[in-house]
Enzyme design. Structure first.
Site, PDB file in Angstrom:
ATOM      1  N   GLU A 123       0.820  -1.235   0.000  1.00 33.84           N
ATOM      2  CA  GLU A 123       0.000   0.000   0.000  1.00 33.84           C
ATOM      3  C   GLU A 123       0.846   1.273   0.000  1.00 33.84           C
ATOM      4  O   GLU A 123       0.531   2.244   0.687  1.00 33.84           O
ATOM      5  CB  GLU A 123      -0.974   0.026   1.182  1.00 33.84           C
ATOM      6  CG  GLU A 123      -1.921  -1.142   1.127  1.00 33.84           C
ATOM      7  CD  GLU A 123      -3.378  -0.777   1.256  1.00 33.84           C
ATOM      8  OE1 GLU A 123      -3.726   0.416   1.210  1.00 33.84           O
ATOM      9  OE2 GLU A 123      -4.173  -1.715   1.385  1.00 33.84           O
TER      10      GLU A 123
HETATM   11  C1  LIG Z   1       2.521  -8.195   0.383  1.00 34.35           C
HETATM   12  C2  LIG Z   1       2.125  -7.259  -0.716  1.00 34.35           C
HETATM   13  C3  LIG Z   1       0.804  -7.192  -1.113  1.00 34.35           C
HETATM   14  C4  LIG Z   1       0.430  -6.351  -2.167  1.00 34.35           C
HETATM   15  N1  LIG Z   1      -0.885  -6.321  -2.562  1.00 34.35           N
HETATM   16  C5  LIG Z   1      -1.249  -5.541  -3.601  1.00 34.35           C
HETATM   17  C6  LIG Z   1      -2.604  -5.536  -4.064  1.00 34.35           C
HETATM   18  O1  LIG Z   1      -3.483  -6.212  -3.510  1.00 34.35           O
HETATM   19  N2  LIG Z   1      -2.928  -4.774  -5.130  1.00 34.35           N
HETATM   20  C7  LIG Z   1      -2.002  -4.011  -5.772  1.00 34.35           C
HETATM   21  O2  LIG Z   1      -2.377  -3.323  -6.725  1.00 34.35           O
HETATM   22  N3  LIG Z   1      -0.708  -3.992  -5.359  1.00 34.35           N
HETATM   23  C8  LIG Z   1      -0.303  -4.741  -4.300  1.00 34.35           C
HETATM   24  N4  LIG Z   1       1.011  -4.744  -3.879  1.00 34.35           N
HETATM   25  C9  LIG Z   1       1.997  -3.951  -4.604  1.00 34.35           C
HETATM   26  C10 LIG Z   1       2.517  -2.778  -3.808  1.00 34.35           C
HETATM   27  O3  LIG Z   1       1.564  -1.769  -3.723  1.00 34.35           O
HETATM   28  C11 LIG Z   1       3.834  -2.337  -4.466  1.00 34.35           C
HETATM   29  O4  LIG Z   1       4.778  -3.370  -4.238  1.00 34.35           O
HETATM   30  C12 LIG Z   1       4.336  -1.046  -3.883  1.00 34.35           C
HETATM   31  O5  LIG Z   1       3.516   0.009  -4.268  1.00 34.35           O
HETATM   32  C13 LIG Z   1       5.774  -0.763  -4.339  1.00 34.35           C
HETATM   33  O6  LIG Z   1       5.900  -0.891  -5.726  1.00 34.35           O
HETATM   34  P1  LIG Z   1       7.133  -1.701  -6.351  1.00 34.35           P
HETATM   35  O7  LIG Z   1       7.194  -3.004  -5.666  1.00 34.35           O
HETATM   36  O8  LIG Z   1       6.999  -1.668  -7.813  1.00 34.35           O
HETATM   37  O9  LIG Z   1       8.403  -0.862  -5.931  1.00 34.35           O
HETATM   38  P2  LIG Z   1       9.021   0.377  -6.715  1.00 34.35           P
HETATM   39  O10 LIG Z   1       7.964   1.353  -7.034  1.00 34.35           O
HETATM   40  O11 LIG Z   1       9.851  -0.157  -7.858  1.00 34.35           O
HETATM   41  O12 LIG Z   1       9.981   0.998  -5.632  1.00 34.35           O
HETATM   42  C14 LIG Z   1      11.291   0.475  -5.373  1.00 34.35           C
HETATM   43  C15 LIG Z   1      11.960   1.365  -4.331  1.00 34.35           C
HETATM   44  O13 LIG Z   1      12.049   2.706  -4.817  1.00 34.35           O
HETATM   45  C16 LIG Z   1      11.427   3.612  -3.910  1.00 34.35           C
HETATM   46  N5  LIG Z   1      10.778   4.672  -4.673  1.00 34.35           N
HETATM   47  C17 LIG Z   1       9.970   4.533  -5.749  1.00 34.35           C
HETATM   48  N6  LIG Z   1       9.547   5.742  -6.188  1.00 34.35           N
HETATM   49  C18 LIG Z   1      10.101   6.658  -5.346  1.00 34.35           C
HETATM   50  C19 LIG Z   1      10.067   8.082  -5.256  1.00 34.35           C
HETATM   51  N7  LIG Z   1       9.355   8.806  -6.126  1.00 34.35           N
HETATM   52  N8  LIG Z   1      10.757   8.671  -4.259  1.00 34.35           N
HETATM   53  C20 LIG Z   1      11.464   7.959  -3.380  1.00 34.35           C
HETATM   54  N9  LIG Z   1      11.559   6.604  -3.415  1.00 34.35           N
HETATM   55  C21 LIG Z   1      10.882   5.974  -4.377  1.00 34.35           C
HETATM   56  C22 LIG Z   1      10.413   2.771  -3.144  1.00 34.35           C
HETATM   57  O14 LIG Z   1      10.165   3.335  -1.886  1.00 34.35           O
HETATM   58  C23 LIG Z   1      11.136   1.442  -3.027  1.00 34.35           C
HETATM   59  O15 LIG Z   1      12.021   1.499  -1.948  1.00 34.35           O
HETATM   60  C24 LIG Z   1       1.420  -5.560  -2.829  1.00 34.35           C
HETATM   61  C25 LIG Z   1       2.740  -5.621  -2.405  1.00 34.35           C
HETATM   62  C26 LIG Z   1       3.108  -6.451  -1.364  1.00 34.35           C
HETATM   63  C27 LIG Z   1       4.547  -6.478  -0.927  1.00 34.35           C
END
Ligand SMILES: Cc1cc2nc3c(=O)[nH]c(=O)nc-3n(C[C@H](O)[C@H](O)[C@H](O)COP(=O)(O)OP(=O)(O)OC[C@H]3O[C@@H](n4cnc5c(N)ncnc54)[C@H](O)[C@@H]3O)c2cc1C
Length: 379
Positions: A359
Site C-alpha cells: 500500500e
Molecule cells: C505483500 C504485498 C501485497 C500487495 N498487494 C497488492 C494488491 O493487492 N494490489 C495491488 O495493486 N498492489 C499490491 N502490492 C503492490 C505494492 O503496492 C507495491 O509493491 C508497492 O507500491 C511498491 O511498488 P514496487 O514493488 O513496484 O516498488 P518500486 O515502485 O519499484 O519501488 C522500489 C523502491 O524505490 C522507492 N521509490 C519509488 N519511487 C520513489 C520516489 N518517487 N521517491 C522515493 N523513493 C521511491 C520505493 O520506496 C522502493 O524502496 C502488494 C505488495 C506487497 C509487498
C-alpha cells in the site's frame, strides 16, 4: 493481555471477543501448517461471515453491520495478532466494498456489494503492474470501449487474495497517459479472457495469496465500470488512504504480539531475559501505546469524514516501522528460539517487513508527508 488505552466499549469488546474466539478455534490450530504450505484457509473467512465481521463498515441495507472505523481497525489489530495475512485479506476485502459503496450505482451495490458484505464473495484490488508500483498512474493495461463492452488487455501484478477472490476491482487505461486516463472495473472470476497467473513466493504474509492477473481480450460489460470513465485513479486513491490505516492496525497487532510473547516467555525463563532487555521492552511498551493512540486518532478522523491522507501516511509509516523494530528485536531477544518457526516470532518479523512495502512503501509515505510539510510550512 496488555492493556492499551482508551479501552473499548462493552459492545465493541463483545464483537472483538467473538472474533477472538473464532481466531482461536478456526485459525490458530492451522497457523504453522498453513504458513508452511502458503495456504489460504477459506473456511476461516467463511466462519467470520457468519457473524458479519467481513463487512463491519457497510450499511445494514447492503448486508453490513454499520459499525465504526475504530472498531474495524481494532478488529484488524486483533486478527493480526493471530495472522497478519488474514488481517490483510479482510482489509483488502473491505477496500473493494468501500469503493463500490462510494462510487457504485444502486444496481452495482445490489449485484456486487451485497455478496461481498455478506461474505459470500471475496474481493481483491488490482492497481499495480510491472513498472507501476509506486508510480501507479503509469499503468499500461488497457480497456478499450467496443459495441459489446470494454475489452481488457494486459497483465496486473501483486494482487492480494488473487488466487482466492471471486470479484476483482481492476484499474485499466481507457484514455490519455497519467491518472486521468484510468478507469475502474469490477471483474468477476471466470470471466472469459481473464485468468490468474503466477502465484508469488514471498518472505511474509504467506497465507494471503499474491498473484498476477492476466487479461486477454477480456470483455467486461459497461455496467461493470465503477464510477465514470477516467475516474479510476480517484477510485483507487480514495481507498488507499483508509487502507493504509488498516496496514498500520495490522502492524500494531504484530508489535503487540511480539511484546506479549517476549515478555511472557522471558519472564517464564524460556530464554534469558536480562535486566537491560527488560527495560528495552518496557520502552517498546510505551511506543506501542503511542502507536495505538495515533491509530485511534486516524480512525476517528475517518469516522468524522475528515481528509485522512496525511494521518494515514503518518500511521502507516510510524506503526509499520515500529512493528519492524519490535518484531526484529523480539527475534534477537529470544536468541535461537527467535528463528525457530514453531516459536512464532520469526513469522511476525517477516510479516512486518512486508507491511513496510504494501500500500505504498514507507519511502513513499515520507514523500507524501514532505509534500504536506511544504504546504503547511512556508519558507
Ligand atoms: C505483500 C504485498 C501485497 C500487495 N498487494 C497488492 C494488491 O493487492 N494490489 C495491488 O495493486 N498492489 C499490491 N502490492 C503492490 C505494492 O503496492 C507495491 O509493491 C508497492 O507500491 C511498491 O511498488 P514496487 O514493488 O513496484 O516498488 P518500486 O515502485 O519499484 O519501488 C522500489 C523502491 O524505490 C522507492 N521509490 C519509488 N519511487 C520513489 C520516489 N518517487 N521517491 C522515493 N523513493 C521511491 C520505493 O520506496 C522502493 O524502496 C502488494 C505488495 C506487497 C509487498
Amino acid at each position: 493481555m496488555i492493556t492499551l488505552l482508551p479501552q473499548c466499549s462493552a459492545q465493541e469488546a463483545s464483537y472483538l471477543q467473538q472474533a477472538e474466539t473464532l481466531c482461536r478455534e478456526a485459525l490458530e490450530p492451522f497457523l504453522l501448517e498453513d504458513e508452511q504450505k502458503e495456504y489460504f484457509r477459506r473456511s476461516v473467512f467463511d466462519s467470520f461471515k457468519q457473524v458479519g465481521l467481513t463487512a463491519l463498515l457497510i450499511p445494514k441495507v447492503w448486508g453490513g453491520l454499520e459499525q465504526s472505523p475504530t472498531l474495524y481497525y481494532r478488529l484488524l489489530t486483533l486478527l493480526a495478532r493471530y495472522s497478519a495475512s488474514f488481517s490483510i485479506t479482510v482489509g483488502v476485502h473491505q477496500m473493494i466494498q468501500a469503493a463500490i459503496l462510494q462510487f457504485g450505482s444502486d444496481s452495482q451495490k445490489q449485484m456486487f456489494l451485497k455478496p461481498l458484505a455478506t461474505g459470500n464473495a471475496l474481493g481483491a484490488f488490482s492497481l499495480s503492474e510491472s513498472g507501476s508500483g509506486s508510480d501507479a498512474s503509469a499503468l499500461k493495461t488497457t480497456a478499450t470501449l467496443t459495441p459489446e463492452g470494454y475489452r481488457l488487455n494486459g497483465t496486473k501484478l501483486w494482487c492480494s487474495n488473487g488466487s482466492d477472490a471471486d470479484l476483482f476491482l481492476v484499474m485499466a487505461r481507457t484514455g490519455e497517459a497519467g491518472p486521468k486516463g484510468i478507469s475502474a472495473f469490477i471483474v468477476l472470476k471466470n470471466t472469459p479472457g481473464f485468468s490468474i497467473g503466477k502465484k508469488e513466493k514471498k518472505l511474509g504474509l504467506k497465507t494471503s495469496s499474491l498473484t498476477e492477473l492476466i487479461f486477454d481480450q477480456c470483455l467486461i460489460p459497461t455496467t461493470q465500470l465503477l464510477g465514470r470513465e477516467g475516474e479510476g485513479f480517484k477510485v483507487a486513491l480514495s481507498q488507499l488512504d483508509a487502507g493504509r490505516i488498516g496496514i498500520a492496525a495490522t502492524a500494531l497487532g504484530l508489535a503487540q504480539e511480539a511484546l506479549e510473547r517476549v515478555w511472557s516467555a522471558g519472564c517464564k525463563e524460556q530464554f534469558a531475559f536480562p535486566v537491560g532487555l527488560r527495560s528495552e521492552w518496557a520502552a517498546h511498551y510505551a511506543s506501542l501505546q503511542a502507536a495505538y493512540s495515533l491509530l485511534l486518532v486516524a480512525a476517528r478522523e475517518r469516522e468524522l469524514g475528515n481528509p485522512i491522507t496525511t494521518i494515514a501516511s503518518q500511521c502507516k509509516l510510524v506503526i509499520s516501522d515500529l512493528a519492524m523494530r519490535m518484531t526484529s528485536d523480539a527475534v534477537e531477544t529470544a536468541g535461537y528460539a527467535g528463528i525457530q518457526p514453531s516459536f512464532g516470532l520469526e513469522r511476525l518479523m517477516r510479516d512486518a517487513k512486508a507491511l513496510q512495502i504494501v500500500e505504498g512503501t514507507n519511502q513513499i509515505q515520507k514523500l507524501v508527508l514532505s509534500r504536506e510539510l511544504e504546504k503547511q510550512v512556508q519558507v
